[in-house]
Design an enzyme around this catalytic site. Sequence first.
Site, PDB file in Angstrom:
ATOM      1  N   ASP A  63      -0.923 -51.838 -38.720  1.00  0.00           N
ATOM      2  CA  ASP A  63      -0.454 -52.556 -37.552  1.00  0.00           C
ATOM      3  C   ASP A  63       0.979 -52.107 -37.275  1.00  0.00           C
ATOM      4  O   ASP A  63       1.915 -52.516 -37.948  1.00  0.00           O
ATOM      5  CB  ASP A  63      -0.524 -54.062 -37.855  1.00  0.00           C
ATOM      6  CG  ASP A  63      -0.294 -54.867 -36.593  1.00  0.00           C
ATOM      7  OD1 ASP A  63      -0.360 -54.257 -35.505  1.00  0.00           O
ATOM      8  OD2 ASP A  63      -0.051 -56.076 -36.711  1.00  0.00           O
ATOM      9  N   ASP A 346      -7.893   5.318  -8.429  1.00  0.00           N
ATOM     10  CA  ASP A 346      -6.956   4.204  -8.629  1.00  0.00           C
ATOM     11  C   ASP A 346      -6.009   4.128  -7.441  1.00  0.00           C
ATOM     12  O   ASP A 346      -6.311   4.605  -6.327  1.00  0.00           O
ATOM     13  CB  ASP A 346      -6.228   4.397  -9.978  1.00  0.00           C
ATOM     14  CG  ASP A 346      -5.725   3.085 -10.573  1.00  0.00           C
ATOM     15  OD1 ASP A 346      -4.645   2.624 -10.153  1.00  0.00           O
ATOM     16  OD2 ASP A 346      -6.411   2.523 -11.453  1.00  0.00           O
ATOM     17  N   ASP A 347      -4.852   3.534  -7.629  1.00  0.00           N
ATOM     18  CA  ASP A 347      -3.836   3.320  -6.598  1.00  0.00           C
ATOM     19  C   ASP A 347      -3.531   4.629  -5.842  1.00  0.00           C
ATOM     20  O   ASP A 347      -3.791   5.716  -6.344  1.00  0.00           O
ATOM     21  CB  ASP A 347      -2.577   2.819  -7.317  1.00  0.00           C
ATOM     22  CG  ASP A 347      -1.627   2.085  -6.395  1.00  0.00           C
ATOM     23  OD1 ASP A 347      -1.799   2.161  -5.164  1.00  0.00           O
ATOM     24  OD2 ASP A 347      -0.719   1.435  -6.919  1.00  0.00           O
ATOM     25  N   ARG A 423       8.379  -5.321  -8.032  1.00  0.00           N
ATOM     26  CA  ARG A 423       7.653  -4.079  -7.744  1.00  0.00           C
ATOM     27  C   ARG A 423       7.524  -3.929  -6.224  1.00  0.00           C
ATOM     28  O   ARG A 423       6.501  -3.493  -5.711  1.00  0.00           O
ATOM     29  CB  ARG A 423       6.271  -4.077  -8.406  1.00  0.00           C
ATOM     30  CG  ARG A 423       5.738  -2.679  -8.715  1.00  0.00           C
ATOM     31  CD  ARG A 423       4.243  -2.647  -8.995  1.00  0.00           C
ATOM     32  NE  ARG A 423       3.857  -1.349  -9.511  1.00  0.00           N
ATOM     33  CZ  ARG A 423       2.646  -0.816  -9.406  1.00  0.00           C
ATOM     34  NH1 ARG A 423       1.681  -1.481  -8.804  1.00  0.00           N
ATOM     35  NH2 ARG A 423       2.366   0.358  -9.898  1.00  0.00           N
ATOM     36  N   LYS A 456     -11.763  -2.036  -9.128  1.00  0.00           N
ATOM     37  CA  LYS A 456     -10.757  -2.489 -10.099  1.00  0.00           C
ATOM     38  C   LYS A 456      -9.809  -3.390  -9.316  1.00  0.00           C
ATOM     39  O   LYS A 456      -9.103  -2.925  -8.427  1.00  0.00           O
ATOM     40  CB  LYS A 456     -10.026  -1.284 -10.688  1.00  0.00           C
ATOM     41  CG  LYS A 456      -8.852  -1.658 -11.589  1.00  0.00           C
ATOM     42  CD  LYS A 456      -8.242  -0.391 -12.182  1.00  0.00           C
ATOM     43  CE  LYS A 456      -6.960  -0.678 -12.951  1.00  0.00           C
ATOM     44  NZ  LYS A 456      -6.343   0.561 -13.451  1.00  0.00           N
ATOM     45  N   TRP A 457      -9.841  -4.673  -9.606  1.00  0.00           N
ATOM     46  CA  TRP A 457      -9.056  -5.674  -8.867  1.00  0.00           C
ATOM     47  C   TRP A 457      -7.777  -5.925  -9.659  1.00  0.00           C
ATOM     48  O   TRP A 457      -7.808  -6.565 -10.695  1.00  0.00           O
ATOM     49  CB  TRP A 457      -9.893  -6.952  -8.711  1.00  0.00           C
ATOM     50  CG  TRP A 457      -9.242  -8.087  -7.981  1.00  0.00           C
ATOM     51  CD1 TRP A 457      -8.090  -8.724  -8.313  1.00  0.00           C
ATOM     52  CD2 TRP A 457      -9.730  -8.746  -6.800  1.00  0.00           C
ATOM     53  NE1 TRP A 457      -7.827  -9.734  -7.414  1.00  0.00           N
ATOM     54  CE2 TRP A 457      -8.819  -9.769  -6.476  1.00  0.00           C
ATOM     55  CE3 TRP A 457     -10.851  -8.579  -5.991  1.00  0.00           C
ATOM     56  CZ2 TRP A 457      -8.995 -10.625  -5.391  1.00  0.00           C
ATOM     57  CZ3 TRP A 457     -11.025  -9.437  -4.911  1.00  0.00           C
ATOM     58  CH2 TRP A 457     -10.105 -10.445  -4.607  1.00  0.00           C
ATOM     59  N   ASP A 458      -6.672  -5.415  -9.128  1.00  0.00           N
ATOM     60  CA  ASP A 458      -5.396  -5.470  -9.845  1.00  0.00           C
ATOM     61  C   ASP A 458      -4.532  -6.607  -9.307  1.00  0.00           C
ATOM     62  O   ASP A 458      -4.799  -7.168  -8.221  1.00  0.00           O
ATOM     63  CB  ASP A 458      -4.688  -4.114  -9.654  1.00  0.00           C
ATOM     64  CG  ASP A 458      -3.692  -3.802 -10.757  1.00  0.00           C
ATOM     65  OD1 ASP A 458      -3.358  -4.697 -11.549  1.00  0.00           O
ATOM     66  OD2 ASP A 458      -3.235  -2.635 -10.801  1.00  0.00           O
ATOM     67  N   MET A 459      -3.469  -6.948 -10.019  1.00  0.00           N
ATOM     68  CA  MET A 459      -2.563  -8.043  -9.619  1.00  0.00           C
ATOM     69  C   MET A 459      -1.268  -7.810 -10.376  1.00  0.00           C
ATOM     70  O   MET A 459      -1.224  -8.038 -11.569  1.00  0.00           O
ATOM     71  CB  MET A 459      -3.224  -9.355 -10.029  1.00  0.00           C
ATOM     72  CG  MET A 459      -2.731 -10.607  -9.399  1.00  0.00           C
ATOM     73  SD  MET A 459      -1.100 -11.071  -9.999  1.00  0.00           S
ATOM     74  CE  MET A 459      -0.913 -12.621  -9.186  1.00  0.00           C
ATOM     75  N   ASN A 460      -0.242  -7.328  -9.662  1.00  0.00           N
ATOM     76  CA  ASN A 460       0.891  -6.749 -10.373  1.00  0.00           C
ATOM     77  C   ASN A 460       2.210  -7.501 -10.334  1.00  0.00           C
ATOM     78  O   ASN A 460       3.259  -6.886 -10.513  1.00  0.00           O
ATOM     79  CB  ASN A 460       1.111  -5.312  -9.882  1.00  0.00           C
ATOM     80  CG  ASN A 460       0.151  -4.358 -10.564  1.00  0.00           C
ATOM     81  OD1 ASN A 460       0.111  -4.283 -11.780  1.00  0.00           O
ATOM     82  ND2 ASN A 460      -0.653  -3.670  -9.788  1.00  0.00           N
ATOM     83  N   ASP A 525      -2.037  -1.458 -20.149  1.00  0.00           N
ATOM     84  CA  ASP A 525      -1.543  -0.173 -19.649  1.00  0.00           C
ATOM     85  C   ASP A 525      -1.037   0.701 -20.784  1.00  0.00           C
ATOM     86  O   ASP A 525      -0.689   1.860 -20.568  1.00  0.00           O
ATOM     87  CB  ASP A 525      -0.422  -0.396 -18.626  1.00  0.00           C
ATOM     88  CG  ASP A 525      -0.980  -0.599 -17.227  1.00  0.00           C
ATOM     89  OD1 ASP A 525      -2.177  -0.312 -17.015  1.00  0.00           O
ATOM     90  OD2 ASP A 525      -0.223  -1.048 -16.348  1.00  0.00           O
TER      91      ASP A 525
HETATM   92  C1  DGJ Z   1      -1.323  -1.513 -12.916  1.00  0.00           C
HETATM   93  C2  DGJ Z   1      -2.585  -1.167 -13.665  1.00  0.00           C
HETATM   94  O1  DGJ Z   1      -2.586  -1.789 -14.905  1.00  0.00           O
HETATM   95  C3  DGJ Z   1      -2.686   0.348 -13.789  1.00  0.00           C
HETATM   96  O2  DGJ Z   1      -3.818   0.687 -14.541  1.00  0.00           O
HETATM   97  C4  DGJ Z   1      -2.732   0.959 -12.421  1.00  0.00           C
HETATM   98  O3  DGJ Z   1      -3.919   0.565 -11.758  1.00  0.00           O
HETATM   99  C5  DGJ Z   1      -1.509   0.548 -11.624  1.00  0.00           C
HETATM  100  N1  DGJ Z   1      -1.345  -0.871 -11.611  1.00  0.00           N
HETATM  101  C6  DGJ Z   1      -1.606   1.039 -10.198  1.00  0.00           C
HETATM  102  O4  DGJ Z   1      -0.574   0.596  -9.427  1.00  0.00           O
END
Ligand code: DGJ
Length: 713
Positions: A63, A346-347, A423, A456-460, A525
């Site tokens: 308690d 790629d890019d 970036r 390849k769907w990226d996001m930086n 990367d």
């Molecule tokens: C970040 C990714 O991890 C890389 O493999 C490459 O696709 C670059 N972007 C391209 O800008």
Amino acid sequence: MPVLRAGTRPDTWAVVTGTTAYVVAVESDPATGEARVLQRYWGPRLPGDALAAPLPPAPPRVDSSFFDPRDTAELLPVEGGTRWGVPSLQVTYPGDIRSVEFRYTSARMDGERLTVTLRDDAFGLEADLHVEAVGEVIERWTTLRLDASAPGAVAVGRLDSGNWEIPERDAYRYTGVYGAQLLENQVQRGELPVGETTFTSRSGTTSHRANPWIMIDAGDATEEHGEVWSVALAWSGSWRLTAQHRPEGDLAVTAGFGHDGPRWRLAPGESLETPRVLGLHTTGGFGAASRAWHAYTREHVSPAPREDRPVLYNSWEATAFDVTEEGQLDLARRAGAIGVELFVVDDGWFHRRDSDDRGLGDWWPDRAKFPEGMTRLFDRVRDLGMAAGLWVEPEMVNPDSELYRAHPDWVLHYPGRRRDTLRDQLVLNFAREDVRDWALGWLDRLVGEHRLAFLKWDMNRGFTQAGQPGERSDMLWIEHTRGVYAVLDELRRRHPGLRIESCSGGGGRVDLGILRRADQVWTSDNTDARDRQGIQHGMSHVYPANVMAAWVTDAPNPITMREVPLRYRFHVAMAGVLAVGADVRRWSEEDADEARELVARYKAIRPVVQHGTLHRLTGDPGVTRSALQYTLDDLVVVLAYNPYATGKRGPRRLRLAGLDPDAVYEVVEGDDPLKGARWHGAALMAVGVAVPSWFIVGPDYRSDLVVFRKVPS
Ligand code: DGJ
């Protein structure tokens, strides 16, 4: 397995899997009516009789006016009442009132799912606590609802998917991963300090810095022995997981979306549902925990788990932004000649994309690089016998783009505040319907027109200044992620053959939420084979080999400058979804021949690696001798590594695991003197085998691929 009524009291249930039971009970205070939904048990499945009888009761409560042991056992501890633990639900009602007072209203048992509903009458707030058995995993999530007639909106500061109590043990040890861009998934293991330890992402994505899972053991589990409790969150935005180790000895883990700070406004009539948090109890050490996560991912998460993932080529490390039709075709011819099955540009392919400071948002082929568009290139790729894929980064825009000039309001921003670029890019707000429609429109056209098999769907970049005009700014932390999910889901629905790789500057978006709509993830990367071993080792704790993309790139490695032989680079990448990311134009004929041979070997063992069970046999990957074993039906594939010649230091023999002890296994592939040898499974596990690359004399970076086949008895 269904939900069972457990014990003899009315409001107690057991949610059971083949191996686990999770027992839940509602306890209501007879004086106040306040309800607590308590976890009574989480561990090995008990026999039906044991579940049907009352479980031994919890120890009597001291308690105390400072401590309540039930805080850690609650499925959704709230801020309110006499609680002092970490809340899984925190709301502010009209009048700045922060005390939630739930009473129990009902429970539904529906097949595998239990839903317990709680209600705070004064403010019209209801919570559904869902518990569901899916394979060997217990999935949990929460739905919060505010009555249309509620007296006012509430601000939600924390709404976790669920809190899990780890059963009492003499000690608690934590296993998880930390990381960074270029060094994701570094395993850390240690005693959990008394206090509150929070792992979190504030970047709007899963992040490189931590991954939303934790394993807890009593300090006695090894790779092959011991009980392990794991908790993982299936979510790809910001998240928070808090392990609360109390001085009194209890341990609980609560996890959910969002991070500290943002508050979500729930207006009358609105509801908010969390992503799922997943709990897994296993015996058999960390290896068994990983194998159970792999099985769950393959059977219940991945969209196309039975397919063999193709060997792909990716142009990034070869050409970066210097993309031309002829250059890509040259790469494609060489890639096709070594056995690549999917060619990915790629890019650098789209409007004015000559460097990273422009072009994002303008998703049509650059006219200077592709005067006739990209159809001709992709047709030729297909003529070469490969499928075609393309890199995109739909959530991003460069200020120097036609899109941004036309729609500056589409990015995350607060009116009148700076919009800092990283970036040289800003984040498009996928919480907005017009942004989602735009993205779906061009992605749909791009995939359809070019008959793409892969994106390849990226996001930086991480979110900053993450606002949107109006009162619902903080909601975008949730709605952006849901928006990304919605676009991916609809794109897949329209293009059932399309396969997707999730990337975020390497492995920044790897989780069991994105893996419902991404077939694989870009691991890092950092493509240096030796660093990769550690990264892949960490990733293998939860995620299976068939989602882990692994490229063979050039030597010296562009990041570490390390020179690693081609065979070793291949053997490391063969532990996942093998790909090639090297500048194959610079490869000698001998390199290309060796690569062709290794790609062919990978294709032969691919079903075993991609769909088999993994045993991490021994060693510190990338540092000492180490080995991985994959088993599927009668085939056993071993990848053994010796990165650093350490003279006479062992181990010298490799002991296999999980074999049939009574069966005989024959080496059907492997260097002399192994080829053709036959040993009993029991001997391979107890005595071990001397793999050539582990011989004490020899250079750095030796490796072996050994395949055993069970001899029919
Ligand atoms: C970040 C990714 O991890 C890389 O493999 C490459 O696709 C670059 N972007 C391209 O800008």
